[in-house]
Design a protein around this motif. Sequence first.
Motif, short mmCIF file in Angstrom:
data_model
loop_
_atom_site.label_atom_id
_atom_site.label_comp_id
_atom_site.label_asym_id
_atom_site.label_seq_id
_atom_site.Cartn_x
_atom_site.Cartn_y
_atom_site.Cartn_z
N GLN A 1 0.85 -1.15 0.09
CA GLN A 1 -0.07 -0.35 -0.05
C GLN A 1 0.87 1.27 0.22
O GLN A 1 1.97 1.31 0.63
CB GLN A 1 -0.88 -0.13 1.16
N GLU A 2 0.27 2.37 -0.67
CA GLU A 2 0.95 3.39 -0.81
C GLU A 2 0.15 4.72 -0.90
O GLU A 2 -0.66 4.56 -1.71
CB GLU A 2 2.20 3.64 -1.76
N LYS B 1 -0.25 11.73 -3.36
CA LYS B 1 -0.92 12.69 -3.44
C LYS B 1 -2.23 12.62 -2.95
O LYS B 1 -3.34 13.18 -3.74
CB LYS B 1 -0.99 13.39 -4.90
N LYS B 2 -2.65 11.98 -1.86
CA LYS B 2 -3.80 11.92 -1.33
C LYS B 2 -4.57 10.80 -2.00
O LYS B 2 -5.73 10.41 -1.34
CB LYS B 2 -4.65 13.16 -1.20
N SER B 3 -4.09 10.42 -2.97
CA SER B 3 -4.75 8.91 -3.62
C SER B 3 -4.20 7.71 -2.86
O SER B 3 -2.88 7.74 -2.83
CB SER B 3 -4.67 8.82 -5.13
N ARG B 4 -4.92 6.74 -2.43
CA ARG B 4 -4.52 5.63 -1.89
C ARG B 4 -4.56 4.42 -2.88
O ARG B 4 -5.39 4.08 -3.61
CB ARG B 4 -5.24 5.13 -0.74
N PHE B 5 -3.23 3.71 -3.02
CA PHE B 5 -2.96 2.73 -3.74
C PHE B 5 -2.83 1.37 -3.00
O PHE B 5 -1.83 1.48 -2.23
CB PHE B 5 -1.84 2.95 -4.86
N GLU B 6 -3.65 0.52 -3.43
CA GLU B 6 -3.38 -0.90 -2.63
C GLU B 6 -3.15 -1.92 -3.76
O GLU B 6 -4.11 -2.21 -4.66
CB GLU B 6 -4.62 -1.43 -1.91
N VAL B 7 -2.11 -2.81 -3.79
CA VAL B 7 -1.61 -3.65 -4.71
C VAL B 7 -1.81 -5.04 -4.28
O VAL B 7 -1.38 -5.17 -3.20
CB VAL B 7 -0.02 -3.35 -5.22
N VAL B 8 -2.32 -6.06 -5.10
CA VAL B 8 -2.36 -7.39 -4.47
C VAL B 8 -1.67 -8.27 -5.81
O VAL B 8 -2.15 -7.95 -6.93
CB VAL B 8 -3.56 -7.87 -4.05
N ALA B 9 -0.72 -8.94 -5.69
CA ALA B 9 -0.07 -9.83 -6.48
C ALA B 9 -0.09 -11.19 -6.10
O ALA B 9 0.05 -11.55 -5.04
CB ALA B 9 1.32 -9.22 -6.94
N TRP C 1 -7.99 4.63 -4.57
CA TRP C 1 -9.13 5.59 -4.11
C TRP C 1 -8.42 6.92 -4.46
O TRP C 1 -7.56 7.34 -3.92
CB TRP C 1 -9.31 5.17 -2.63
N PHE C 2 -9.37 7.54 -5.09
CA PHE C 2 -9.07 8.90 -5.43
C PHE C 2 -9.21 9.97 -4.32
O PHE C 2 -10.25 10.01 -3.75
CB PHE C 2 -10.01 9.42 -6.71
N GLY C 3 -8.22 10.69 -4.40
CA GLY C 3 -8.00 11.61 -3.13
C GLY C 3 -8.22 12.98 -3.36
O GLY C 3 -8.35 13.89 -2.51
N GLY D 1 2.69 1.83 -12.12
CA GLY D 1 4.00 0.95 -12.39
C GLY D 1 4.78 1.17 -11.21
O GLY D 1 5.24 -0.04 -10.81
N GLY D 2 4.95 1.99 -10.43
CA GLY D 2 5.76 2.00 -9.32
C GLY D 2 5.22 1.19 -8.07
O GLY D 2 6.20 0.50 -7.50
N THR D 3 3.82 1.39 -7.93
CA THR D 3 3.37 0.75 -6.68
C THR D 3 3.50 -0.93 -7.02
O THR D 3 3.66 -1.70 -6.30
CB THR D 3 2.07 1.14 -6.34
N ALA D 4 3.22 -1.02 -8.37
CA ALA D 4 3.22 -2.61 -8.79
C ALA D 4 4.64 -2.93 -8.66
O ALA D 4 4.85 -4.27 -8.18
CB ALA D 4 2.78 -2.75 -10.12
N ALA D 5 5.59 -2.51 -9.24
CA ALA D 5 6.82 -2.71 -9.18
C ALA D 5 7.38 -3.14 -7.47
O ALA D 5 8.01 -4.13 -7.38
CB ALA D 5 7.62 -1.82 -9.87
#
Length: 203
Positions: A12-13, A16-24, A93-95, A109-113
């Motif tokens: 998770q990261e 700019k106030k958007s939350r990104f959650e990655v599951v692989a 989740w758009f912030g 790309g960065g959070t997935a990597a």
Amino acid sequence: MAYVLSKTSSYQEEIKKSRFEVVAGPVNSPEEALAFFAAHAVPTATHNCWAYRIGQLYRFNDDGEPGGTAGRPILQAIEGQDCDSVAVLVVRWFGGIKLGPGGLIRAYGGTAAQCLRLAEKQIWVPRVSVRCYCGFSDMALVQSRLPAFQAEVASEQFDGQGVIWSLTLPEAQAQAFRLAFVDLTRGQGRFLDDAEVSGGLAD
């Protein structure tokens, strides 16, 4: 050298106030990948973007983000981390602050990597499938030798004289296993094609 994931990983990261959650997670077919996305998608999130690669098969989805800013960067992250047989879902989740095309590409790309970088991985070993027939008298001996070839039983079916095994094993071990199988069964065991399996073993 390619790698596969040993188990499902997450990251998770906030950007700019958007939350990104990655599951692989590891997958072996497009159907498994789509089921993985369905199981981990968050319907209440703004976007559920994803990509998978399985050998030469790949697919990605932007889920409403501008074209080329989400799914493709996720796929490029998979390739950049030398991963195979993997599905990656990035939930956003758009912030309230727009990231712009370049920002979206870097975020997805960065959070997935990073998720793949931190995931527990192992070296990908090409595997092949073989079907073989073994009499009951040799079954226990052959079965005891399967671990030596890293062979796993995918399925088995019995008739009156023995067992049909569907095995998967490393491609590099296939020829050695075939030779050993002939020796262990004293030439009585045999390898089967699909027609023999579906049509039965009666001579």
